[in-house]
Design a protein around this motif. Structure first.
Motif, PDB file in Angstrom:
ATOM      1  N   VAL A  30     -17.247  14.821 -11.646  1.00 48.21           N
ATOM      2  CA  VAL A  30     -16.005  15.414 -12.477  1.00 48.21           C
ATOM      3  C   VAL A  30     -15.714  14.434 -13.749  1.00 48.21           C
ATOM      4  N   GLY A  32     -14.238  12.141 -16.533  1.00 48.28           N
ATOM      5  CA  GLY A  32     -13.147  11.292 -16.675  1.00 48.28           C
ATOM      6  C   GLY A  32     -13.783  10.279 -15.385  1.00 48.28           C
ATOM      7  N   ASP A  33     -12.960   8.940 -15.485  1.00 46.43           N
ATOM      8  CA  ASP A  33     -13.507   8.153 -14.586  1.00 46.43           C
ATOM      9  C   ASP A  33     -12.056   7.317 -14.175  1.00 46.43           C
ATOM     10  N   PRO A  34     -12.340   6.175 -13.219  1.00 38.91           N
ATOM     11  CA  PRO A  34     -11.185   5.543 -12.878  1.00 38.91           C
ATOM     12  C   PRO A  34     -10.448   4.646 -13.664  1.00 38.91           C
ATOM     13  N   LEU A  35     -11.509   4.216 -14.723  1.00 42.49           N
ATOM     14  CA  LEU A  35     -11.094   3.063 -15.547  1.00 42.49           C
ATOM     15  C   LEU A  35     -10.506   3.441 -16.684  1.00 42.49           C
ATOM     16  N   SER A  36     -10.373   4.968 -17.119  1.00 40.13           N
ATOM     17  CA  SER A  36      -9.837   5.451 -18.386  1.00 40.13           C
ATOM     18  C   SER A  36      -8.280   5.438 -18.123  1.00 40.13           C
ATOM     19  N   SER A  37      -7.411   5.177 -19.286  1.00 42.35           N
ATOM     20  CA  SER A  37      -6.153   5.349 -18.783  1.00 42.35           C
ATOM     21  C   SER A  37      -5.553   5.923 -20.367  1.00 42.35           C
ATOM     22  N   ASP A  38      -4.056   6.159 -20.180  1.00 41.12           N
ATOM     23  CA  ASP A  38      -3.376   6.604 -21.593  1.00 41.12           C
ATOM     24  C   ASP A  38      -3.807   5.931 -22.813  1.00 41.12           C
ATOM     25  N   THR A  80      -6.756   1.642  -8.276  1.00 35.29           N
ATOM     26  CA  THR A  80      -5.177   1.598  -8.796  1.00 35.29           C
ATOM     27  C   THR A  80      -4.290   0.499  -8.298  1.00 35.29           C
ATOM     28  N   GLN A  81      -4.594  -0.055  -7.076  1.00 36.49           N
ATOM     29  CA  GLN A  81      -3.937  -0.923  -6.398  1.00 36.49           C
ATOM     30  C   GLN A  81      -5.017  -2.035  -6.229  1.00 36.49           C
ATOM     31  N   TYR A 265      -1.357   8.979  -0.576  1.00 36.68           N
ATOM     32  CA  TYR A 265      -2.454   8.339  -1.139  1.00 36.68           C
ATOM     33  C   TYR A 265      -3.801   9.174  -1.507  1.00 36.68           C
ATOM     34  N   GLU A 268      -2.835  11.336  -4.556  1.00 38.02           N
ATOM     35  CA  GLU A 268      -2.800  10.686  -5.638  1.00 38.02           C
ATOM     36  C   GLU A 268      -4.165   9.908  -6.308  1.00 38.02           C
ATOM     37  N   GLN A 272      -5.802  10.357  -9.895  1.00 38.12           N
ATOM     38  CA  GLN A 272      -6.176   9.175 -10.598  1.00 38.12           C
ATOM     39  C   GLN A 272      -7.715   8.797 -10.777  1.00 38.12           C
ATOM     40  N   LEU A 273      -8.691   9.511 -10.040  1.00 40.87           N
ATOM     41  CA  LEU A 273      -9.944   9.381  -9.754  1.00 40.87           C
ATOM     42  C   LEU A 273     -10.197   8.071  -9.349  1.00 40.87           C
TER      43      LEU A 273
ATOM     44  N   PRO B  71       1.556  -0.455  -8.382  1.00 40.54           N
ATOM     45  CA  PRO B  71       0.413  -0.644  -7.949  1.00 40.54           C
ATOM     46  C   PRO B  71      -0.191  -2.052  -8.281  1.00 40.54           C
ATOM     47  N   PHE B 445      -4.808  14.647 -15.874  1.00 38.28           N
ATOM     48  CA  PHE B 445      -4.664  13.662 -16.436  1.00 38.28           C
ATOM     49  C   PHE B 445      -6.260  12.927 -16.619  1.00 38.28           C
ATOM     50  N   LYS B 446      -7.068  12.889 -15.951  1.00 37.65           N
ATOM     51  CA  LYS B 446      -8.265  12.163 -16.141  1.00 37.65           C
ATOM     52  C   LYS B 446      -9.102  12.975 -16.968  1.00 37.65           C
ATOM     53  N   GLN B 447      -9.153  14.243 -16.913  1.00 39.38           N
ATOM     54  CA  GLN B 447      -9.981  15.142 -17.346  1.00 39.38           C
ATOM     55  C   GLN B 447      -9.451  15.079 -18.847  1.00 39.38           C
ATOM     56  N   LEU B 449      -8.067  12.928 -20.516  1.00 43.60           N
ATOM     57  CA  LEU B 449      -8.361  11.704 -21.172  1.00 43.60           C
ATOM     58  C   LEU B 449      -9.884  11.776 -21.705  1.00 43.60           C
ATOM     59  N   ALA B 450     -10.563  12.302 -20.527  1.00 41.33           N
ATOM     60  CA  ALA B 450     -12.076  12.387 -21.071  1.00 41.33           C
ATOM     61  C   ALA B 450     -12.376  13.098 -22.216  1.00 41.33           C
ATOM     62  N   ARG B 486      -7.373   9.074 -31.370  1.00 41.94           N
ATOM     63  CA  ARG B 486      -8.322  10.276 -30.555  1.00 41.94           C
ATOM     64  C   ARG B 486      -8.933  11.043 -31.664  1.00 41.94           C
TER      65      ARG B 486
END
Lengths: 311, 566
Positions: A30, A32-38, A80-81, A265, A268, A272-273, B71, B445-447, B449-450, B486
């Motif tokens: 997929v 994207g990855d879990p470490l990317s954020s806004d 995430t946590q 969980y 979510e 959030q991947l 979190p 969201f994540k897609q 961002l990618a 970006r």
């Protein structure tokens, strides 16, 4: 019987392994990855994070490490946590989903069987029409709508009564469970009602019912001992997957009624991947589903001797 | 049997349904028994939510809801709004924003920033929740911790103005090399890597909160994950935390400032992301504050609730892709779009969300300049929406690009109701005014961002929320080196202005640089500001003094109190 059980269990483990593998590679495919954020982090900070989670290693190495860990029952820490173990998340939140799920499935099964039998008895008369109309509503209206409507209903009841008849949300006592469990079980109940109805109607025309009638057995006895008991069989078949579906699919109800179950969980984590939580919950739920199916199959053999398999 | 003798079947159906009725009664008995068992089980698990009452005058406590489980309460690593809200109640750093949103003393009673150093003098009566004094060493430990590469703190870069911080974060120097010293336990001296006039505004951020070394080590990697795994420096402590369910805050007896923490308890009784459910809890008098969505507004008006508004400080804008192979790199193309889109129409007629303001600048209205709001000191330029002019720009662009027809333009956006309405509006207006075909690329969201990072878009709906209270938190976004740029806009003029804004020591010089950045963004149509987000909410009439904040805890109950006569 024992050999059959063992064989099923071995196949079950293989299935779980397959689920784990498919989820692992699917999840990494997929974008994207879990470490990317806004907010983007610097390359250096990203490298620090990747090293921390082992994401800097080749995918197959990650897979090997991962398999080794889950075979020891360790799902790792959440992305995430960060300070929580996935094992702790499952341990703390699954029992809540399970309690809610058990109650929902009991509502669904009892209701489905009773309404199904009732509609079959009153076929093509008004009780049948009314119940079948409600059944179609129950199947087609999505649970988040029903959840929202029933919650609004509770607010109005409490406002009308001037005191709390039933809590609008939260968790802890039996009063918190009733409405969410009904909402959660509703579509399964509707489905089971239809199944029960058609199964009852099918059995009416079978030879053994005719035999029983010609023997002159009382109607109530034919109904409860021959018709009802046999009609329940197909219902039990779908109960296994339904139990797993209900216990795992409660996230909408959990969010609306603010219930700290595992379903939230699960959903979510996918948004959030959160790799470790996705893997942990998927493998756990997968194993649970497989186990329920095996259990139902064994139970089925016990209830209906015809399907019992000779060793 | 039913089919053979219909007259008979009526009576038999009746007797059989009586039989069924017996089963039904049995089922009810079974369910009641089951409920009792499950009740016991649920009670044993210790996951019950706190009893919630919106305003409890007798116990001087209030209840509220959180939109998600916080979190990360480990301040060295935290990044999200929900954790920020809780930390804003239970922790305190060197400085904080006061009730008028001005920088004020907290654990540091006074401070001084020079081009080479920042010095903070800590108050002697500041104590941790276990009664021990808070000292400069607690800040040194926390900041070193955030910079350690193994910690993996996303906001470590906020500490880079401190001498050697960047090298430590890259693993090139040991943490002890950080430019911090404590001549005595109540004095913290920061050696700056470069002049930074607003370093004091940075320390309000959670990454700068103190952490005590012995406590941190005793938690063995579980710091901040539970009520007892955290040591508190703020007006409240977490008394009880049921994950995913509730969090109970109680007044910290060792906290020094008696003007805060008037409520004995703040009970976050529910955790749910569902806005309608939250409003239902409010109606049921379970919580004292709830956000309003557009669809609930009419009802709120009908019930005559006092509705409050608040601009949450976030700015939303359309970004253009400035990469070489994109046609959005053409200035006249961007100007054509700039002259077509009327953001007042978007805000007042299309989205119609309460509290939203049409966007005029990257710098939102609340930012303070030299003395007055920055936007008063440096008003933003605007264009007249003019179809003919827009078309003329587009024709110019077409000529320059040597295109016969414009290809499909990709608009990358999130998948939520607000974005959907906006992107459809954009699609329609640009089709009508310019004849452009817009393809809406909706991504979760994540897609998204990618795709944002890889530059897979022509136009992008983006936004930015502030990290600290200085225009630079927005101002450096379109520097060529900023990864949040970006669209990869790159201009020497812009970079030079941003360097001035970062390192000039006199405030008027810095503000002038921000004014110039604002003008450059407009002239070069780097982005198109769309709107400043607003929030509407309702508060229980007896709850007073709730402070909404743009930075830090978005809802601040630390000054709140109950007025029983209201």
């Amino acid at each position: 019987m024992l050999r059959y059980t063992l064989k099923r269990l071995a196949l079950g483990i293989l299935t779980v392994w397959f689920i784990a593998t498919a989820t692992f590679f699917g999840m990494h495919a997929v974008p994207g990855d879990p470490l990317s954020s806004d907010k983007s982090t610097t390359a250096k900070i990203r490298a620090n994070l990747e090293a921390k989670y082992g994401l800097d290693k080749p995918l197959l190495t990650q897979y090997a490490i991962y398999l080794k860990n889950i075979s020891q029952g360790d799902f790792g820490i959440s992305f995430t946590q960060e300070n929580r173990q996935v094992n702790d998340i499952i341990k703390e939140h699954f029992p809540i989903s399970a309690i809610l799920g058990i109650l929902a499935i009991v509502f669904a099964a009892l209701g489905g069987i009773l309404w199904g039998a009732l509609t079959a008895l009153y076929r093509n008369r008004w009780p049948d029409s009314v119940i079948m109309f409600l059944v179609i509503l129950g199947i087609s209206v999505p649970s988040f709508v029903i959840a929202a409507i029933s919650q609004m209903f509770l607010v109005n009841i409490n406002a009308f009564a001037g005191t709390t008849i039933l809590p609008v949300g939260g968790w802890g006592t039996v009063w918190h469970m009733i409405v969410p469990a009904m909402v959660l079980g509703l579509s399964t109940m509707a489905y089971l009602t239809r199944l029960m109805r058609s199964s009852m109607l099918e059995i009416v025309n079978t030879d053994y019912i005719r035999t029983a009638q010609s023997k002159g057995l009382p109607k109530t006895r034919i109904f409860s001992r021959h018709q009802l008991r046999n009609a329940i069989l197909p219902v039990i078949t779908v109960l296994g997957p339904a139990i797993a579906g209900i216990t795992t699919g409660g996230f909408v109800v959990e969010i609306v009624f603010a219930i700290p179950g595992l379903g939230r969980y699960f959903v979510e984590a996918i948004q959030q991947l959160d790799y470790t939580v996705i893997m942990g919950t998927t493998v756990f739920y997968g194993a649970f589903l497989v186990f329920m199916v095996i259990l139902v199959d064994l139970l089925y053999g016990w209830i209906d001797p015809r399907v019992r398999i000779n060793p | 049997m039913n089919s053979k003798s219909p007259s008979n079947s009526h009576t038999s159906a009746y007797s059989l349904s009586r039989q069924l009725g017996v089963y039904f009664l049995l089922a009810i008995v079974f369910v009641v028994g089951l409920l009792l068992v499950l009740n016991q089980l649920a009670g044993l698990m210790g996951t019950a939510t706190q009893e919630a009452q919106a305003v409890d005058i007798a116990n001087n406590s209030i209840s509220a809801a959180l939109s998600e489980e916080p979190p990360q309460l480990d301040s060295s690593k935290t990044t999200d709004a929900s954790s920020g809200l809780v930390l804003g109640h239970v922790m305190e750093g060197l400085l904080r924003m006061d009730l008028k949103d001005r920088l004020g003393p907290a654990i540091a009673e006074r401070w001084d920033v020079t081009p080479t150093h920042a010095t903070f003098w800590l108050r002697k009566d500041a104590k941790w929740s276990d009664g021990q004094p808070i000292t400069a060493a607690d800040f040194i430990f926390a900041w070193q911790l955030a910079l350690k590469p193994e910690t993996g703190s996303e906001y470590a870069s906020l500490l880079y103005p401190i001498e050697n911080a960047e090298a430590i974060n890259s693993g090139e120097l040991p943490t002890s090399a950080l430019g911090l010293s404590a001549p005595d336990p109540q004095t913290l001296v920061v050696k700056l890597a470069r002049p930074m006039a607003f370093f004091d505004k940075l320390v309000v951020f959670p990454t700068f909160l103190p952490i005590r070394e012995d406590f941190y080590k005793a938690t063995q990697g579980r710091f901040g994950s539970d009520a007892e795994e955290l040591l508190y420096s703020g007006p409240y402590v977490i008394k009880n935390w049921v994950h995913g369910a509730s969090m109970l805050l109680e007044r910290n007896p060792h906290y020094w400032d008696s003007t805060r923490g008037k409520l004995a308890q703040v009970n976050f009784a529910y955790i749910t992301s569902d806005a309608t459910a939250t409003l239902n809890f409010f109606k049921d008098k379970r919580i004292a504050l709830a956000g309003l969505q557009a669809e609930n507004l009419t009802e709120a008006l009908r019930l005559k609730w006092p509705i409050r508004r608040f601009a949450d400080g976030t700015v939303f804008y359309m970004e253009f892709n400035h990469r070489v192979d994109r046609l959005s790199r053409n200035l006249n193309f961007r100007k054509a779009i700039q002259h077509s889109l009327d953001m007042e129409e978007l805000v007042y007629k299309v989205t119609k969300l309460p509290g939203y303001m049409p966007g005029k600048s990257l710098f939102p209205e609340w930012l303070i300049g030299v003395e007055k709001p920055l936007r008063e000191e440096y008003p933003a330029s605007t264009v007249d929406i003019d179809r003919a002019e827009a078309k003329a720009y587009l024709e110019l662009a077409q000529k320059e690009l040597g295109l016969k027809d414009f290809p499909e333009i990709t608009l990358l956006t999130g998948d939520n109701p607000v974005s959907n309405i906006q992107s459809e509006w954009l699609q329609e207006v640009l089709k009508k005014t310019l004849g452009l075909t817009i393809k809406i690329d909706k991504q979760i969201f994540k897609q998204r961002l990618a795709k944002m990072s890889s530059g897979d878009f022509d136009l992008l709906l983006g936004g930015w929320g502030p990290d600290y209270n200085d225009p630079l938190t927005f101002g450096d976004l379109f520097a060529s080196w900023n990864l949040n740029n970006r669209g990869r806009y790159s201009s020497e003029t812009m970079d030079a202005l941003i360097l001035t804004a970062q390192s000039a020591t006199a405030t008027p010089d810095r503000m002038e640089a921000f004014g110039d950045i604002q003008q450059q963004l407009f002239d070069d149509v780097v982005i198109l500001p769309m709107y400043e987000r607003g929030i509407t909410y309702v508060v229980h009439p007896q709850l007073k003094g709730v402070k909404r904040r743009v930075i830090g805890a978005s809802i601040d109950y630390t000054y709140a109190y109950i007025d029983p006569d209201a």
